[in-house]
Design a protein around this motif. Structure first.
Motif, PDB file in Angstrom:
ATOM      1  N   GLU A  91     -14.459 -36.758  29.416  1.00 42.08           N
ATOM      2  CA  GLU A  91     -13.318 -36.128  30.093  1.00 42.08           C
ATOM      3  C   GLU A  91     -12.000 -36.815  29.741  1.00 42.08           C
ATOM      4  N   SER A  92     -12.072 -38.129  29.481  1.00 41.10           N
ATOM      5  CA  SER A  92     -10.834 -38.841  29.128  1.00 41.10           C
ATOM      6  C   SER A  92     -10.326 -38.408  27.751  1.00 41.10           C
ATOM      7  N   LEU A  93     -11.204 -37.786  26.955  1.00 43.64           N
ATOM      8  CA  LEU A  93     -10.769 -37.272  25.642  1.00 43.64           C
ATOM      9  C   LEU A  93     -10.456 -35.770  25.722  1.00 43.64           C
ATOM     10  N   ALA A  94     -10.298 -35.277  26.931  1.00 41.41           N
ATOM     11  CA  ALA A  94      -9.944 -33.870  27.179  1.00 41.41           C
ATOM     12  C   ALA A  94     -11.009 -32.901  26.665  1.00 41.41           C
ATOM     13  N   ALA A  95     -12.267 -33.317  26.744  1.00 43.14           N
ATOM     14  CA  ALA A  95     -13.374 -32.414  26.427  1.00 43.14           C
ATOM     15  C   ALA A  95     -14.160 -32.170  27.727  1.00 43.14           C
ATOM     16  N   LYS A  96     -15.018 -31.135  27.700  1.00 44.19           N
ATOM     17  CA  LYS A  96     -15.772 -30.802  28.912  1.00 44.19           C
ATOM     18  C   LYS A  96     -17.196 -31.344  28.805  1.00 44.19           C
ATOM     19  N   PHE A  97     -17.686 -31.922  29.901  1.00 45.29           N
ATOM     20  CA  PHE A  97     -19.029 -32.507  29.899  1.00 45.29           C
ATOM     21  C   PHE A  97     -20.048 -31.480  30.372  1.00 45.29           C
ATOM     22  N   GLY A 104     -16.154 -21.326   7.670  1.00 47.83           N
ATOM     23  CA  GLY A 104     -15.300 -20.279   7.078  1.00 47.83           C
ATOM     24  C   GLY A 104     -14.175 -19.813   7.988  1.00 47.83           C
ATOM     25  N   ARG A 105     -13.829 -20.583   8.996  1.00 46.09           N
ATOM     26  CA  ARG A 105     -12.756 -20.232   9.920  1.00 46.09           C
ATOM     27  C   ARG A 105     -11.915 -21.473  10.220  1.00 46.09           C
ATOM     28  N   ALA A 106     -10.830 -21.250  10.948  1.00 48.75           N
ATOM     29  CA  ALA A 106      -9.954 -22.380  11.294  1.00 48.75           C
ATOM     30  C   ALA A 106     -10.435 -23.032  12.594  1.00 48.75           C
ATOM     31  N   LEU A 107     -10.060 -24.283  12.807  1.00 46.86           N
ATOM     32  CA  LEU A 107     -10.406 -24.943  14.075  1.00 46.86           C
ATOM     33  C   LEU A 107      -9.366 -24.709  15.180  1.00 46.86           C
ATOM     34  N   PRO A 108      -8.072 -24.859  14.882  1.00 48.27           N
ATOM     35  CA  PRO A 108      -7.118 -24.688  15.984  1.00 48.27           C
ATOM     36  C   PRO A 108      -6.791 -23.233  16.277  1.00 48.27           C
ATOM     37  N   MET A 109      -6.336 -22.968  17.487  1.00 49.28           N
ATOM     38  CA  MET A 109      -5.835 -21.631  17.806  1.00 49.28           C
ATOM     39  C   MET A 109      -4.490 -21.452  17.104  1.00 49.28           C
ATOM     40  N   MET A 110      -4.255 -20.279  16.530  1.00 48.14           N
ATOM     41  CA  MET A 110      -2.959 -20.014  15.878  1.00 48.14           C
ATOM     42  C   MET A 110      -2.450 -18.673  16.366  1.00 48.14           C
ATOM     43  N   ALA A 131     -12.347 -33.722  16.592  1.00 52.60           N
ATOM     44  CA  ALA A 131     -12.346 -32.262  16.799  1.00 52.60           C
ATOM     45  C   ALA A 131     -11.189 -31.844  17.709  1.00 52.60           C
ATOM     46  N   ARG A 132     -10.879 -32.677  18.680  1.00 54.37           N
ATOM     47  CA  ARG A 132      -9.733 -32.386  19.567  1.00 54.37           C
ATOM     48  C   ARG A 132      -8.429 -32.430  18.770  1.00 54.37           C
ATOM     49  N   ARG A 133      -8.309 -33.448  17.901  1.00 52.91           N
ATOM     50  CA  ARG A 133      -7.082 -33.553  17.082  1.00 52.91           C
ATOM     51  C   ARG A 133      -6.911 -32.327  16.204  1.00 52.91           C
ATOM     52  N   LEU A 134      -8.038 -31.755  15.780  1.00 52.15           N
ATOM     53  CA  LEU A 134      -7.956 -30.563  14.923  1.00 52.15           C
ATOM     54  C   LEU A 134      -7.768 -29.290  15.740  1.00 52.15           C
ATOM     55  N   GLY A 135      -7.732 -29.418  17.043  1.00 50.65           N
ATOM     56  CA  GLY A 135      -7.395 -28.279  17.890  1.00 50.65           C
ATOM     57  C   GLY A 135      -8.566 -27.452  18.384  1.00 50.65           C
ATOM     58  N   ALA A 136      -9.795 -27.955  18.213  1.00 49.96           N
ATOM     59  CA  ALA A 136     -10.957 -27.195  18.674  1.00 49.96           C
ATOM     60  C   ALA A 136     -11.113 -27.308  20.195  1.00 49.96           C
ATOM     61  N   VAL A 137     -11.853 -26.362  20.760  1.00 50.89           N
ATOM     62  CA  VAL A 137     -12.255 -26.457  22.170  1.00 50.89           C
ATOM     63  C   VAL A 137     -13.561 -27.251  22.170  1.00 50.89           C
ATOM     64  N   VAL A 138     -13.563 -28.438  22.792  1.00 44.96           N
ATOM     65  CA  VAL A 138     -14.695 -29.349  22.628  1.00 44.96           C
ATOM     66  C   VAL A 138     -15.475 -29.534  23.928  1.00 44.96           C
ATOM     67  N   THR A 139     -16.803 -29.433  23.813  1.00 44.34           N
ATOM     68  CA  THR A 139     -17.698 -29.788  24.909  1.00 44.34           C
ATOM     69  C   THR A 139     -18.650 -30.860  24.392  1.00 44.34           C
TER      70      THR A 139
END
Ligand code: NAD
Length: 389
Positions: free
Chosen positions: A208-214, A153-159, A187-195
């Protein structure tokens, strides 16, 4: 000249098909006759006319399609009855689901078919183009994120808006194999913060190569937690406890969790307990891609969405099938690459199976009326199947 037959799927909920117009054309070029049941491609939007144009013959009904066929291709395991008319010792290649309905499989084997399970494809470089687990898991990983975001019920990217900032959603991926990597990328393409987490150390760099945190307990056991085939090992009780504590703390703050953790030949490991689900905020979503093998979450039910204390837990077992057009094209190419190995290139259109080839040996499940694959004939062949239906 050999005949390749593709009957419509017996399970009407299966939208995928084992032949695309593209592979029909390629099989014809190899010197094979191709027969497909009328309407078989409808779920993937391949019309009978498309198949005809590609050189295939469209037959009415499964019996006419399969009659006298040397090779039968399907997505799921067909019934023994539906294959009765095939040539003696015909080849069957499909996503066999070899650990379920063993009696049914034994019955199918008795008919003398040469049965190949595409899930058993060895993970060697040469067989990458035939790897159905990868082609379908990649799509499932993408669709898991799409479904979760549609349900959320919310958006994925920061706006940043004049009325204030919409925060980015937090997405956590558990299990970073083929599906998990695609889920991270989506999920990264949609703008989420991904771990993301995994027990295999080699995944850290990929995450890490996909800009997510391990996120993981990176102790000595973790450093050795990968088989030579690149799969996860079952972890010790001590490691599991340490990892569970770390994950439990992390889970509380997540909006969407996609779980994909599997260990070959075993039930899926439980990574999210009921208490962990309860610790999440209302409106959070869990998509459990391991639902078919029992699930990574304690409340998952296969092929259902469970609402548990405000959290939606989605257990669809065939997400790739919801992208039937892409899934069928890729699966059909996997099958083409596999069947191509069996066709004699000199005597065009004749079968010539090299029984010593690792790809053939690795996938062969039954021959001459008997089950022959070591994972099915070994005394302790594990099922790992069943889901909490
Ligand atoms: P999979 O579906 O068997 O498992 C998914 C992920 O879950 C894996 O990354 C696994 O390590 C992880 N997992 C298992 N237990 C876990 C736990 N307790 N906690 C967290 N994570 C856990 O894996 P897959 O997608 O089939 O890929 C496995 C490996 O095989 C990958 O390295 C992949 O790149 C490789 N692969 C190789 C080929 C090839 O060479 N032909 C093809 C496909 C995949």
């Amino acid at each position: 000249m050999i005949t390749i037959a593709v009957p419509a799927e017996g399970d009407k909920s299966e939208q995928r098909v084992a032949l695309s117009p593209e592979t029909a054309k390629k099989f014809t070029a190899l010197g094979a006759k191709v027969r497909v049941q009328a309407g078989a491609g409808a779920g993937a939007n391949f019309s009978d006319a498309d198949y005809k144009q590609a050189g295939a013959k469209v037959e009415k009904g499964a019996a006419a399609t399969v009659k006298g066929a040397d090779i039968v291709l399907s997505v799921r395991r067909p019934s023994a009855a539906s294959l009765k008319g095939a040539a003696k010792g015909a080849v069957l290649a499909c996503i066999l689901d070899p650990f379920s309905d063993k009696a049914g499989l034994a019955g199918l084997a008795k008919g003398g078919l040469k049965i190949f399970s595409m899930e058993f494809m060895p993970r060697i470089t040469r067989a990458q183009s035939m790897d159905v687990l990868s082609s379908q898991a990649n799509l499932a990983g993408y669709k898991a994120v799409i479904n979760a975001s549609a349900h959320f019920g919310r958006a994925l990217p920061m706006m940043m808006t004049a009325a204030g900032t919409v925060p980015a959603a937090k997405v956590f991926i558990m299990g970073v194999g083929v599906a998990g990597l695609q889920a991270i990328a989506t999920a990264r393409r949609l703008g989420a913060v991904v771990t993301a987490t995994d027990v295999r150390p080699s995944t850290k760099e990929q995450v890490e190569s996909l800009a997510a945190k391990f996120i993981a307990v990176e102790d000595e056991e973790f450093k050795k937690a990968e088989t030579s085939a690149g799969y996860a090992k079952e972890m010790s009780v001590t490691y599991k406890k340490k990892q569970a504590k770390l994950i439990a703390e992390h889970v509380q703050s997540q909006d969407i969790i996609i779980t994909t953790a599997l260990i070959p030949g075993r039930p899926a490991p439980e990574l999210i307990s009921k208490a962990m689900v309860e610790s999440m905020k209302p409106g959070s979503i869990i998509v459990d891609l391991a639902a078919e093998r029992g699930g990574n979450c304690a409340v998952t039910r296969a092929d259902a969405t469970v609402e548990y204390k405000g959290v939606s837990v989605m257990g669809n077992t065939n997400l790739a099938g919801d992208l039937a057009g892409n899934a069928s094209s890729l699966y059909a190419r996997n099958l083409y690459a596999f069947i191509d190995l069996m066709i004699d290139k000199e005597k065009k259109g004749q079968l010539a199976i090299d029984w010593e080839d690792d790809v053939i040996k690795g996938t062969l499940v039954a021959r001459d009326g008997k089950l022959v694959h070591p994972m099915l004939t070994a005394k302790k062949a594990k099922t790992g199947k069943g889901g909490k239906k």
